[in-house]
Design an enzyme around this catalytic site. Sequence first.
Site, mmCIF file in Angstrom:
data_model
loop_
_atom_site.group_PDB
_atom_site.id
_atom_site.type_symbol
_atom_site.label_atom_id
_atom_site.label_comp_id
_atom_site.label_asym_id
_atom_site.label_seq_id
_atom_site.Cartn_x
_atom_site.Cartn_y
_atom_site.Cartn_z
ATOM 1 N N ASN A 287 0.848 -1.203 0.000
ATOM 2 C CA ASN A 287 0.000 0.000 0.000
ATOM 3 C C ASN A 287 0.882 1.250 0.000
ATOM 4 O O ASN A 287 2.099 1.157 -0.022
ATOM 5 C CB ASN A 287 -0.957 -0.022 1.198
ATOM 6 C CG ASN A 287 -0.216 -0.077 2.512
ATOM 7 O OD1 ASN A 287 0.523 0.833 2.851
ATOM 8 N ND2 ASN A 287 -0.380 -1.192 3.248
ATOM 9 N N PRO A 385 -2.878 -11.558 10.624
ATOM 10 C CA PRO A 385 -3.142 -11.319 12.049
ATOM 11 C C PRO A 385 -3.302 -9.826 12.305
ATOM 12 O O PRO A 385 -2.690 -9.006 11.618
ATOM 13 C CB PRO A 385 -1.870 -11.838 12.733
ATOM 14 C CG PRO A 385 -0.823 -11.831 11.672
ATOM 15 C CD PRO A 385 -1.530 -12.058 10.373
HETATM 16 N N1 CTP Z 1 -3.634 -2.949 12.325
HETATM 17 C C1 CTP Z 1 -2.826 -3.963 12.770
HETATM 18 N N2 CTP Z 1 -2.844 -5.177 12.142
HETATM 19 C C2 CTP Z 1 -3.660 -5.377 11.095
HETATM 20 C C3 CTP Z 1 -4.502 -4.355 10.639
HETATM 21 C C4 CTP Z 1 -4.454 -3.145 11.274
HETATM 22 O O1 CTP Z 1 -2.066 -3.760 13.733
HETATM 23 N N3 CTP Z 1 -3.658 -6.551 10.510
HETATM 24 C C5 CTP Z 1 -3.634 -1.688 13.055
HETATM 25 C C6 CTP Z 1 -3.076 -0.529 12.313
HETATM 26 O O2 CTP Z 1 -1.698 -0.384 12.566
HETATM 27 C C7 CTP Z 1 -3.875 0.626 12.876
HETATM 28 C C8 CTP Z 1 -5.218 -0.003 13.206
HETATM 29 O O3 CTP Z 1 -4.989 -1.387 13.320
HETATM 30 O O4 CTP Z 1 -3.332 1.067 14.099
HETATM 31 C C9 CTP Z 1 -6.301 0.241 12.209
HETATM 32 O O5 CTP Z 1 -5.850 -0.027 10.906
HETATM 33 P P1 CTP Z 1 -6.840 0.155 9.671
HETATM 34 O O6 CTP Z 1 -6.126 -0.246 8.424
HETATM 35 O O7 CTP Z 1 -7.454 1.518 9.724
HETATM 36 O O8 CTP Z 1 -7.989 -0.839 10.072
HETATM 37 P P2 CTP Z 1 -8.295 -2.308 9.716
HETATM 38 O O9 CTP Z 1 -8.222 -3.127 10.949
HETATM 39 O O10 CTP Z 1 -7.460 -2.766 8.586
HETATM 40 O O11 CTP Z 1 -9.816 -2.198 9.313
HETATM 41 P P3 CTP Z 1 -10.509 -1.776 7.920
HETATM 42 O O12 CTP Z 1 -9.476 -1.968 6.855
HETATM 43 O O13 CTP Z 1 -11.656 -2.672 7.835
HETATM 44 O O14 CTP Z 1 -10.898 -0.338 8.102
#
Ligand code: CTP
Length: 480
Positions: A287, A385
Amino acid sequence: MAPANNVDLTAIMTALGGRQALQDLLGVGASAISNYVARGTVPTHVRSKLYGALTARGYQVRLDDLAILCAPDAPATAPAKPMVLLIIGGGIAAYKALETARQMQRLGLDVTGVMTKSAAQFITPLSVAALTNQKCYDDLFSLTDEAEMGHIRLARSADLVLVMPATANLMARAAAGIADDLATTILLATTAPVLMAPAMNPAMWTHPATSANLTILQQRGVHMIGPTEGDTACGEIGSGRMSEPADIAAAAYQLAVKRPRLLAGKTAIVTAGPTVEPIDSVRFIANHSSGKQGYAVAAALAAHGAAVTLISGPVNLPPPAQVNRISVQTAEQMLAATQAALPADIAVCAAAVADWRVAGSRHAKLKKPDRDTAEPIQLSLCENPDILASIAQSDQRPELVIGFAAETEDLQENAVAKRQRKQCDWIIANQVGGAADPVFGSDMNHIMLIGETTVENWPRMLKTELADRLAERIAEELSK
Ligand code: CTP
């Protein structure tokens, strides 16, 4: 009684701020000072330099043996303001240095100007001096400047050296360690942090030579602000436009003002950057995360005295000073490194972790199927995870667990739900994907800080400033 021309160098050394200050003033090494002390005399040119320096500091001094007759009045009680040495390079953006100096003064910083020869083609030393109320230095070999200050002393007196515009030439000379004028000599002699605001033609900025110089400077700990995208003075559009004076002044303030070490004795884990998930040995899913915000948080926590482990996906940033960086590629590696770094007092998960990885990714390169007969290639994804959730729900849960929420819509609602779902203490929510206010790759950020019962809307600010404020908030929370 000592002969009339005997000099008590020890007393003079104390009056002038110690041995190092004396070496700097005279531009000599430790052995020369020891010789002067042992002999009890100094050459005539040294004698006049010492006389000038002592009287400039308000001491009454006897001319023949430099005996101190009377100490200066007690200094005023107002604490000295942090001093920024503003090195102005020779580019069309040089005129913005004047506005930046004014803004820095408004923030409570003292500014002293230094100009390169080519900067004087764009603005005059007189305008810089008038605005800063200080002499503007422009010549390495000016005897007056040497008697007043000396280039080494000038370099050492700064709390921050700010270079703007940092031209391709100035960056190249600084990267190569060339010291052929006052500006580059200061850059080599200073022990203060250095901030550069590059400005140049987009082709010059993206040239491999400039990229290599940028990497060298960053690896040595030089801070960069900008350049930004947009119209440049030469009429070309691209990256190379200098950041705005207000942003540069704010970044300078952050670096020049020495922060109290509010987090001394605390440990912190910060995740940053993207994760990269292989499809096969040559392709991957990733990304746009630049890692800038996570790196700024790691740097700010370390600057406040915390012992920081930064677990980073692949980014184009050098590790911040005093931070232990562990480089990883995939979400699974990031999770393993994070778990290995526990226990900690603070966890800040700023990484843009890929939500999925390719199930059964292959080592061998996938070949295109036969166009006429085969089905289109299908990639099967499985969930990665959740590192933030796993830290927040771990037996070794840090006292404060903070996540980020990058949202394209319904920012607050989604972020509040995310905080609950992941069971972290705070979520820093930011809107991503907007063309008008991009977050990925930018130096700026605009966030909401969401706690269990609170929502704070922070103004748009530099990622470094945001990190600093966050570090202060974290310290406040942990001290409760
Ligand atoms: N995060 C994490 N591990 C993952 C996914 C996310 O530690 N596998 C953490 C990111 O570092 C951030 C938070 O969770 O602090 C939210 O990340 P975000 O990408 O906004 O959320 P997602 O959990 O991926 O949810 P979605 O994509 O459905 O919005």
